[in-house]
Design a protein around this motif. Structure first.
Motif, mmCIF file in Angstrom:
data_model
loop_
_atom_site.group_PDB
_atom_site.id
_atom_site.type_symbol
_atom_site.label_atom_id
_atom_site.label_comp_id
_atom_site.label_asym_id
_atom_site.label_seq_id
_atom_site.Cartn_x
_atom_site.Cartn_y
_atom_site.Cartn_z
ATOM 1 N N VAL A 72 0.805 -0.976 0.392
ATOM 2 C CA VAL A 72 0.011 0.538 -0.054
ATOM 3 C C VAL A 72 0.984 1.414 -0.274
ATOM 4 N N LYS A 73 0.796 2.072 -1.057
ATOM 5 C CA LYS A 73 1.300 3.592 -0.670
ATOM 6 C C LYS A 73 0.076 4.391 -0.736
ATOM 7 N N LEU A 74 0.450 5.300 0.190
ATOM 8 C CA LEU A 74 -0.677 6.690 0.988
ATOM 9 C C LEU A 74 0.145 7.711 0.168
ATOM 10 N N ASP A 75 -0.530 8.730 0.104
ATOM 11 C CA ASP A 75 -0.733 9.854 -0.879
ATOM 12 C C ASP A 75 0.005 10.606 -0.142
ATOM 13 N N ARG A 76 0.079 11.078 1.314
ATOM 14 C CA ARG A 76 0.758 11.502 1.591
ATOM 15 C C ARG A 76 0.737 11.143 3.438
ATOM 16 N N THR A 77 2.603 11.081 2.978
ATOM 17 C CA THR A 77 2.552 10.321 4.754
ATOM 18 C C THR A 77 2.715 11.581 5.781
ATOM 19 N N THR A 78 1.771 11.718 6.031
ATOM 20 C CA THR A 78 2.150 12.850 7.221
ATOM 21 C C THR A 78 1.631 11.567 8.395
ATOM 22 N N PRO A 79 1.758 12.424 10.236
ATOM 23 C CA PRO A 79 1.293 11.583 11.234
ATOM 24 C C PRO A 79 -0.149 11.285 10.886
ATOM 25 N N ASP A 80 -1.020 12.230 10.514
ATOM 26 C CA ASP A 80 -2.373 12.265 10.769
ATOM 27 C C ASP A 80 -3.113 10.964 9.841
ATOM 28 N N MET A 96 -4.861 -9.672 8.861
ATOM 29 C CA MET A 96 -4.047 -11.064 9.923
ATOM 30 C C MET A 96 -2.813 -9.569 10.206
ATOM 31 N N GLU A 97 -1.925 -8.715 9.433
ATOM 32 C CA GLU A 97 -1.053 -8.476 9.779
ATOM 33 C C GLU A 97 -0.556 -7.870 9.612
ATOM 34 N N CYS A 98 -0.491 -6.344 9.198
ATOM 35 C CA CYS A 98 -0.065 -4.829 8.690
ATOM 36 C C CYS A 98 1.344 -4.522 9.449
ATOM 37 N N HIS A 99 2.276 -4.235 8.525
ATOM 38 C CA HIS A 99 3.444 -3.385 8.752
ATOM 39 C C HIS A 99 3.790 -2.009 7.766
ATOM 40 N N MET A 100 4.490 -1.520 9.124
ATOM 41 C CA MET A 100 4.861 -0.052 8.117
ATOM 42 C C MET A 100 5.999 -0.560 7.400
ATOM 43 N N VAL A 101 6.732 -0.179 6.397
ATOM 44 C CA VAL A 101 7.981 -0.541 5.717
ATOM 45 C C VAL A 101 8.509 1.217 5.196
ATOM 46 N N ALA A 102 9.616 0.451 4.843
ATOM 47 C CA ALA A 102 10.494 1.137 4.374
ATOM 48 C C ALA A 102 11.177 1.456 3.220
ATOM 49 N N LEU A 128 -9.047 -0.607 -0.253
ATOM 50 C CA LEU A 128 -9.238 1.009 -1.161
ATOM 51 C C LEU A 128 -9.804 2.355 -0.288
ATOM 52 N N SER A 129 -10.840 2.161 0.695
ATOM 53 C CA SER A 129 -11.290 2.878 1.517
ATOM 54 C C SER A 129 -10.500 3.168 2.729
ATOM 55 N N LEU A 130 -9.161 2.988 2.711
ATOM 56 C CA LEU A 130 -8.774 3.185 3.753
ATOM 57 C C LEU A 130 -7.722 5.211 3.315
ATOM 58 N N PRO A 131 -8.158 5.319 4.554
ATOM 59 C CA PRO A 131 -7.387 6.551 4.125
ATOM 60 C C PRO A 131 -5.538 6.856 3.660
ATOM 61 N N GLY A 132 -6.387 7.926 3.156
ATOM 62 C CA GLY A 132 -4.917 7.960 1.852
ATOM 63 C C GLY A 132 -4.304 7.035 0.779
ATOM 64 N N VAL A 133 -4.544 6.290 1.364
ATOM 65 C CA VAL A 133 -4.585 5.315 0.000
ATOM 66 C C VAL A 133 -4.057 5.709 -0.936
ATOM 67 N N ARG A 134 -2.881 5.630 -2.396
ATOM 68 C CA ARG A 134 -2.968 5.828 -3.581
ATOM 69 C C ARG A 134 -3.063 5.594 -4.581
ATOM 70 N N GLU A 135 -2.399 4.034 -3.839
ATOM 71 C CA GLU A 135 -2.116 2.940 -5.220
ATOM 72 C C GLU A 135 -1.515 1.676 -4.185
#
Length: 153
Positions: A72-80, A96-102, A128-135
Motif C-alpha cells: 500500500v502506497k499512501l498519497d501523503r506520509t504525514t502523522p495524521d 492478519m498483519e499490517c506493517h509500516m515498511v521503509a 481502497l477505502s482506508l484513509p490516504g491510500v493512493r496505490e
C-alpha cells in the motif's frame, strides 16, 4: 532487558512447540522439578518473554484459504494519515498483519480471504477505502512454503 539462561531457553522452545504442555510434562521435558519449572514459567510470562497462548486454526476449513499480500502506497506520509490508516486497518477481520515498511511503499498488509471474489470485495471495501491510500499492488500466494510463528531462541 532481563537475561535468560539455557534452561529458560529450553522452556521457551518447548512452549513454542506445544503451548498446551502441562507443568509436569514441561518439567520432564527440560529435566527440572515441577516447582522450579512453574516458577520459571511464571517469571518468563511476567517479564514479557511469553505474551500469550493461542490455537492455530485451519484457514481452509474456515473458508479463508486465499492468502494475499498487499503493498500500500499512501498519497501523503504525514502523522495524521499514518494514524488514520493504522486505526482503520485494525478494524478489518480479514487483515492478519499490517506493517509500516521503509522502501518503495508504505505498508505491507497480509490478509486471508475465501477466494478471488472475496478478495475483490476486500480490496474495494477495505483497502481502497482506508484513509490516504493512493496505490496498491497485490501478491496472491500460490504456495505457502513456510508458515511459522516460532522465534529462534
Amino acid at each position: 532487558m532481563k537475561e535468560i539462561d539455557r534452561i529458560d531457553r529450553k522452556i521457551l522452545r518447548a512452549m513454542q512447540d506445544n503451548g498446551r504442555l502441562t507443568n509436569l510434562e514441561l518439567a520432564d521435558k527440560i529435566s527440572l522439578s515441577p516447582t522450579a519449572t512453574a516458577e520459571r514459567l511464571k517469571r518468563l510470562t511476567r517479564d514479557g518473554f511469553i505474551e500469550g497462548y493461542a490455537a492455530r486454526l485451519s484457514p481452509e476449513k474456515l473458508n479463508r484459504g486465499m492468502l494475499v499480500f498487499v503493498e500500500v502506497k499512501l498519497d501523503r506520509t504525514t502523522p495524521d494519515i499514518f494514524d488514520a490508516f493504522s486505526k482503520a486497518v485494525r478494524q478489518s477481520d480479514d487483515v492478519m498483519e499490517c506493517h509500516m515498511v521503509a522502501g518503495g511503499f508504505d505498508y505491507l498488509v497480509k490478509a486471508r480471504v475465501a477466494g478471488m471474489e472475496a478478495y475483490r470485495s476486500f480490496l474495494s471495501e477495505v483497502i481502497l477505502s482506508l484513509p490516504g491510500v493512493r496505490e496498491t499492488h497485490t501478491y496472491p500466494v500460490m504456495e505457502e512454503v513456510k508458515n511459522t510463528g516460532k522465534l529462534a531462541v
